[in-house]
Motif scaffolding. Sequence first.
Motif, short mmCIF file in Angstrom:
data_model
loop_
_atom_site.label_atom_id
_atom_site.label_comp_id
_atom_site.label_asym_id
_atom_site.label_seq_id
_atom_site.Cartn_x
_atom_site.Cartn_y
_atom_site.Cartn_z
N TYR A 105 -11.80 58.52 22.79
CA TYR A 105 -12.22 58.23 21.40
C TYR A 105 -12.99 56.91 21.34
O TYR A 105 -14.02 56.81 20.65
N PRO B 20 -19.13 66.33 6.13
CA PRO B 20 -17.84 66.66 6.72
C PRO B 20 -17.92 66.74 8.24
O PRO B 20 -18.94 67.17 8.79
N PRO B 21 -16.86 66.31 8.95
CA PRO B 21 -16.92 66.29 10.42
C PRO B 21 -17.19 67.65 11.03
O PRO B 21 -17.85 67.74 12.07
N HIS B 22 -16.69 68.75 10.40
CA HIS B 22 -16.90 70.06 11.00
C HIS B 22 -18.35 70.54 10.89
O HIS B 22 -18.75 71.48 11.57
N ARG C 75 -17.50 60.65 -0.86
CA ARG C 75 -17.67 59.66 0.20
C ARG C 75 -18.84 58.72 -0.11
O ARG C 75 -18.76 57.51 0.08
N ARG D 177 -7.85 62.67 18.99
CA ARG D 177 -7.15 63.95 19.11
C ARG D 177 -5.76 63.78 19.71
O ARG D 177 -4.84 64.51 19.35
N TYR E 233 -16.33 60.25 12.83
CA TYR E 233 -15.69 60.56 14.11
C TYR E 233 -14.26 61.04 13.98
O TYR E 233 -13.68 61.50 14.97
N GLY E 234 -13.68 60.92 12.78
CA GLY E 234 -12.30 61.34 12.62
C GLY E 234 -11.34 60.40 13.33
O GLY E 234 -11.63 59.23 13.54
N LYS E 235 -10.20 60.93 13.71
CA LYS E 235 -9.19 60.15 14.43
C LYS E 235 -9.01 60.72 15.84
O LYS E 235 -9.45 61.83 16.13
N TYR F 45 -14.09 53.05 7.16
CA TYR F 45 -14.09 54.32 6.45
C TYR F 45 -15.24 55.21 6.91
O TYR F 45 -15.08 56.43 7.10
N TYR G 271 -14.41 56.59 10.32
CA TYR G 271 -13.43 57.67 10.23
C TYR G 271 -14.06 58.95 9.70
O TYR G 271 -13.73 60.06 10.15
N SER G 272 -15.00 58.82 8.76
CA SER G 272 -15.66 60.00 8.20
C SER G 272 -16.52 60.70 9.25
O SER G 272 -16.61 61.93 9.26
#
Length: 346
Positions: free
Chosen positions: A189, A37-39, A124, A179, A175-177, A169, A172-173
């Motif tokens: 980004y 997870p990104p966090h 994932r 801000r 680095y996310g999108k 995919y 995105y997993s």
Amino acid sequence: MGEERDDPQKLKKIAAAAYDYENDPRWADYWANILIPPHMASSPDVISHFKQKFYKRYIDPELLVDAMSGSSPPPPKRPSASSRSTNDGAGSTARTSGTTAASGASGTSGSSATSAPTSLRWDRQTIQFSVNAWVFLVAVLAIFPLVPRHLSNRAYRLSFMGTACSSLYSMYSLYGKPREWNLQGLQVYFQSIVMSKDFICLIYCLTFVTSHLSLKFALIPILCRALVHVAKFLRRNFSQSSLYRKYLEEPCVWVESNTTTLSILSSHAEIGNGFLLIISLFSWQRNIIQTFVYWQLLKLMYHAPVTSDYHLSVWTKIGRTVHPFIHRYAPFLETPVSTIQRWWLR
């Protein structure tokens, strides 16, 4: 006796912490293929845990990896003064039952908080495995000589489309999108992803899937990438299966132990594609824009940390072979070649 046994492990962990991971290209590949997870990706405990696992796999198999401390549930809140006075007036039976209920609730919440990232990570990995296994089969179908031409061309494009979706995919997993959806936010980004292996793979696929020129040689990096992803997933999740042990264990072990060889093979194929595109400029299938974009991508691969070592070794071999012939038979080409080299190294 316990301290004597712990001292070697303490030294091994110190060596693992002091290892130069940033200059090891295997670490970049290893970290890029970890789906978390990104966090949790920015947590020092998580990064240290996976660095120890990397060190155990590639450097010292006898290292004992510490568990991630960041996965433990948060400590319970301290009760307020009013709640303490109320609890003091209650009987011992009520205090005991209240303590048991509180501990049960905290354990339930802690287990649910811990299991959520695990299931997310599993999903994932399963998605990536499914897409890459499909890409591998379709790519093999595309290069198989007995397949009809129209079916082979369709499988060729589907291979690049599947790999592009997998890379998007994965990116995105990790680095996310963005801000902020403005020019400055998109620029920040883009700077964070432009040197990643997934972004390079995405541009590589888009370069070929949008072209009418069909280069089956360009499928080699796609096959190597899909093969590595599939082998890693099978080893991690099906190692206890009798079918895996009988038919797939040896190929998967070979793939994981020869990841560097596959990366070098991919680099040779990627550079070879660039020269094939230059040759295609003299045919009716020429595409000047595609050739220009692809050589810009090769320049990015040369400078990106995740691929620079492999591409540098290939270009060094090419230079050792070509420069003596230019110096002996075509000295007039030395000036344009040096100009191209200056542009390439900028």
